[in-house]
Design an enzyme around this catalytic site. Structure first.
Site, short mmCIF file in Angstrom:
data_model
loop_
_atom_site.label_atom_id
_atom_site.label_comp_id
_atom_site.label_asym_id
_atom_site.label_seq_id
_atom_site.Cartn_x
_atom_site.Cartn_y
_atom_site.Cartn_z
CE LYS A 36 -6.13 0.17 -5.01
NZ LYS A 36 -5.06 0.65 -5.94
CB SER B 201 -1.93 0.36 -3.54
OG SER B 201 -2.55 0.76 -4.75
CB SER C 263 -1.44 -0.06 -7.57
OG SER C 263 -0.59 0.55 -6.63
N1 GLN Z 1 3.81 1.50 -5.38
C1 GLN Z 1 3.55 2.75 -6.00
C2 GLN Z 1 3.35 3.82 -4.97
O1 GLN Z 1 3.48 3.53 -3.84
C3 GLN Z 1 2.38 2.63 -6.92
C4 GLN Z 1 1.08 2.83 -6.29
C5 GLN Z 1 -0.07 2.76 -7.23
O2 GLN Z 1 0.08 2.38 -8.40
N2 GLN Z 1 -1.22 3.19 -6.76
O3 GLN Z 1 3.08 4.94 -5.26
#
Ligand code: GLN
Length: 485
Positions: A79, A154, A178
């Protein structure tokens, strides 16, 4: 063998170590798979031009007799929030366009030490803020199961790359879901380790008290091998701990007999898609059929988890993202006549809408007059959520929920309504707030799209997740389904 991209990580490393295939052949197979599918999926932001030469050096290490490489020759997608020296890290943000870090994240370095080869950097929501990869400053990624749907986020690029067999394994990060949510949407395995299990050194910070890196794979055993490789204390991260991770192979050996599975039914009553619920109930039946014992558990404060998360995470983000000011990293706006104007224009042009929204929200909840009402109160609720889990784990070994309330949604479906997007995280954020480990594993399809089963266990008891997850895989064939590509 022409279809080397079909192999999972354990198979690749075994064959490379036995010299049945070369790391170079494996890498070539994956690079051509990427060439073929990437125009359709858009999972990558950067492909490593040195991957083949690194494969050559793995082959020569193996021929010199180096066998202590559990991931010998295994291509790994990373990532784009984790640093790999001499490769760009953009966090999918325009503010970091062309930024090249001078060092490698500890978890990535450990993966390489285990013999893995970095394939490239994967697309994501900008600075890991989002649940669909649509917040990328560069391009959206598509779900390999359906081009009209999001891969989740994400870490959407990493999940899509593994699902589309462009990479057998990948690393993602999980601040509020994420890793687990895109794993569920793409039909692969994802693990968010216990907070502190994996070093955050070289992981670009979003919310430091929640962030944790972890694996994507197509089998629980592969995820276990990656987790074992990347875990452990690192002097560069004071929150990392040395808890020896037991042997990855032994960990997945057990069965589900006597496993106490807690289900927080009250928390699942509303808003869960019917197809997701059916798959979830079937998964529980299957676990029970192989000897697991189901228990009803109560986690009353989870009702406030999403609200708590979006206060804590944005507060920490507003502080962490102050460093992007056009002076130290990445892009600087041209033409400003004084310092304030330069800061303002750099940030205005460099950050996307969601990142700005979070910085504003986070600054607000921390500001004097609101701090007690929002940030301080959220910290108190966070403690109550943690206590709920402590109490629940008195009567069970793992807690099961669907990973997400619905399967992958359509590209564009939730972009106009941030609140709807935030509610996607209802089942995943509790583990981050409490610091617990969580696993998402494929457990069925709803209208042709994958559904994920989430299991959470006690702090540092990833072994329990691996055991339960592997037992589930042995009973079912969900993890063997591949997208129609
Ligand atoms: N969807 C969550 C957010 O928007 C989690 C994001 C993540 O785990 N990086 O913050």
């Amino acid at each position: 063998m022409t279809d080397l991209w079909r192999l999972n990580a354990r198979e690749i490393s075994e064959k490379v170590r036995k010299r049945e295939v070369s790391a170079v052949e494996v890498m070539r197979a994956h690079l051509s798979r990427i060439e073929k599918l990437e125009p359709r999926i858009d999972a990558f932001l950067h492909v490593n031009e040195h991957a083949l030469s690194r494969a050559r050096s793995i082959d020569s290490a193996v021929s010199r007799g180096s066998v202590d490489l559990p991931l010998a020759g295994v291509p790994a997608a990373i990532k784009d929030v984790l640093h790999v020296a001499n490769m760009p890290t953009t966090c999918a943000s325009k503010i970091l366009r062309n930024y090249v870090p001078p060092f490698t994240a500890t978890c990535v370095a450990r993966l390489e030490r285990a013999g893995a080869i970095i394939l490239g950097k994967t697309n994501m929501d900008e600075f890991a803020m989002g649940s669909s990869t649509e917040n990328s400053g560069y391009k959206p990624t598509r779900n390999p199961w359906s081009a009209a749907h999001v891969p989740g986020g994400s870490s959407g690029g990493s999940a899509a790359a593994v699902a589309a067999q462009m990479a057998p394994i990948a690393l993602g990060t999980d601040t509020g879901g994420s890793i687990r949510q895109p794993a569920a949407f793409c039909g692969v395995v994802g693990i968010k380790p216990t907070y502190g299990r994996v070093s955050r050194y070289g992981l670009v910070a979003f919310a430091s008290s929640l962030d944790q890196a972890g694996p994507f794979a197509r089998t629980v055993q592969d995820a276990a091998v990656v987790l074992a490789a990347i875990s452990g204390r690192d002097d560069h991260d004071a929150t990392s701990v040395e808890r020896r991770f037991p042997d990855a192979h032994a960990e997945t050996d057990g069965d589900a007999r006597g496993l106490r599975v807690g289900v927080p039914w009250e928390f699942l009553k509303r808003g869960v898609d019917a197809g997701v619920m059916t798959s979830f109930r079937e998964a529980l039946d299957q676990l029970q059929a192989c000897g697991a014992l189901l228990r009803d558990v109560s986690l009353p404060h989870l009702a406030h988890a999403v609200a708590t998360y979006y206060i804590v995470a944005t507060a920490e983000a507003s502080s962490n993202l102050a460093r992007y000011d056009g002076v130290r990293y990445g892009r600087r706006a041209e033409g400003a006549t004084d310092l304030d104007q330069m800061y303002g224009e750099t940030r205005d042009r460099g950050f996307g809408a969601e990142v700005k929204r979070r910085i504003i929200l986070g600054t607000f909840v921390l500001s004097s007059g609101y701090y007690d009402a929002y940030y301080l109160r959220a910290q108190k609720v966070r403690a109550l959520i943690r206590r709920d889990f402590e109490a629940a784990f008195e009567s069970c070994d793992v807690i099961a929920t669907p990973t997400t309330p619905s399967p992958a949604f359509k590209i564009g479906e939730k972009t106009d309504d941030p609140l709807k997007m935030y509610l996607e995280d209802v089942f995943t954020v509790p583990a981050n707030l409490a610091g617990l480990p969580g696993l998402s594993i494929p457990c069925g399809l709803s209208a042709g799209l994958p559904v994920g089963l989430q299991l959470m266990s006690r702090w540092f008891d990833e072994s329990m997740l691996l055991r339960a997850g592997h037992a589930f895989e042995r009973l079912t064939e969900h993890h063997l389904r591949r997208p129609p590509l």
